[in-house]
Design an enzyme around this catalytic site. Sequence first.
Site, PDB file in Angstrom:
ATOM      1  N   HIS A  55       0.857  -1.339  -0.163  1.00  0.00           N
ATOM      2  CA  HIS A  55       0.048   0.068  -0.027  1.00  0.00           C
ATOM      3  C   HIS A  55       0.756   1.247  -0.200  1.00  0.00           C
ATOM      4  O   HIS A  55       0.701   2.311  -0.839  1.00  0.00           O
ATOM      5  CB  HIS A  55      -0.823   0.096   1.312  1.00  0.00           C
ATOM      6  N   ASP A  87       8.889   5.481   8.792  1.00  0.00           N
ATOM      7  CA  ASP A  87       7.901   4.999   9.813  1.00  0.00           C
ATOM      8  C   ASP A  87       7.102   6.095  10.305  1.00  0.00           C
ATOM      9  O   ASP A  87       7.326   7.311  10.265  1.00  0.00           O
ATOM     10  CB  ASP A  87       8.922   4.715  11.114  1.00  0.00           C
ATOM     11  N   THR A  88       5.763   5.837  10.443  1.00  0.00           N
ATOM     12  CA  THR A  88       4.685   6.466  10.903  1.00  0.00           C
ATOM     13  C   THR A  88       3.972   6.082  11.987  1.00  0.00           C
ATOM     14  O   THR A  88       3.994   5.031  12.382  1.00  0.00           O
ATOM     15  CB  THR A  88       3.835   6.622   9.698  1.00  0.00           C
ATOM     16  N   PHE A  90      -5.503   2.441   4.557  1.00  0.00           N
ATOM     17  CA  PHE A  90      -5.034   1.257   5.654  1.00  0.00           C
ATOM     18  C   PHE A  90      -4.831   1.783   6.898  1.00  0.00           C
ATOM     19  O   PHE A  90      -5.103   2.982   7.167  1.00  0.00           O
ATOM     20  CB  PHE A  90      -3.800   0.662   5.177  1.00  0.00           C
ATOM     21  N   LYS A 143      -5.481  12.150  -0.684  1.00  0.00           N
ATOM     22  CA  LYS A 143      -4.580  11.579   0.387  1.00  0.00           C
ATOM     23  C   LYS A 143      -3.404  12.046   0.249  1.00  0.00           C
ATOM     24  O   LYS A 143      -2.674  12.668   1.226  1.00  0.00           O
ATOM     25  CB  LYS A 143      -4.838  10.136   0.691  1.00  0.00           C
ATOM     26  N   HIS A 198       0.704  13.342   5.798  1.00  0.00           N
ATOM     27  CA  HIS A 198       1.932  12.917   6.551  1.00  0.00           C
ATOM     28  C   HIS A 198       2.826  12.450   5.711  1.00  0.00           C
ATOM     29  O   HIS A 198       4.214  13.013   5.417  1.00  0.00           O
ATOM     30  CB  HIS A 198       1.901  12.202   7.740  1.00  0.00           C
ATOM     31  N   ARG A 199       2.746  11.405   4.936  1.00  0.00           N
ATOM     32  CA  ARG A 199       3.671  10.610   4.165  1.00  0.00           C
ATOM     33  C   ARG A 199       4.000  11.364   2.799  1.00  0.00           C
ATOM     34  O   ARG A 199       4.789  11.431   2.511  1.00  0.00           O
ATOM     35  CB  ARG A 199       3.317   9.187   3.946  1.00  0.00           C
TER      36      ARG A 199
END
Length: 193
Positions: A11, A68-69, A148, A171, A176-177
């Site tokens: 994803h 990393d989230t 997700f 999105k 954030h990403r």
Amino acid sequence: MRLVFATHNTHKAIEVQKMVPDAFEIITLTDLNILDEIPETGQTLQANALIKARFIHQKLGYNCFADDTGLEVEALNGEPGVYSARYAGIAKNNEANITKLLNNLSTKENRRARFVTCICLFWLDEMFVFEGELKGTIIHEKIGTNGFGYDPVFVPDGYDITLAQMDLMTKNLISHRGKAFKKMAEFLLENKG
Ligand code: ITT
């Protein structure tokens, strides 16, 4: 140009491929048939991103990155944070994680939260870090089927739909990403020659 993304999460790889310049082909650990589940033992998002990127850089010597989230919820003192993937104990069980989150928030009035992404990039043997955040609110029940993780219960500031009701392009624009990878993409464009 091939760039290894130290993840098995397809994803995320699909999201990221749409964000980096076309000249870069994102290859995942699954594509490389590397089955190792790299232990995320760091206490911070940056430490975990570094562990994952360094593992691949040391193993293969390729230009590579990892992210990393974490979801940080104000009323839960920043939980689940670095433990977001395994909040309910079982690694990457989105249903169980959301159930635990909603239970823990059931008596709280403050439902403010933010996603934070930290990326670690090894580029020509040097290490670079990029960050992005998305602020919003945790709602009381799941809505939407896209995305997700905690997407079905997270409504970003300025919107009245959850991340799981958004199409991927929207999105990526606000997430954030998306913000962290936009910074990495700008860096790659400037430095690829
Ligand atoms: P890796 O293989 O790259 O470690 P992962 O699924 O563990 O993939 P992250 O470490 O980036 O993904 O994120 C940790 C958890 O945070 C993830 O399992 C989700 O529960 C949640 N999460 C991350 N990004 C999210 C997003 O965009 N929307 C909703 N939840 C997200």
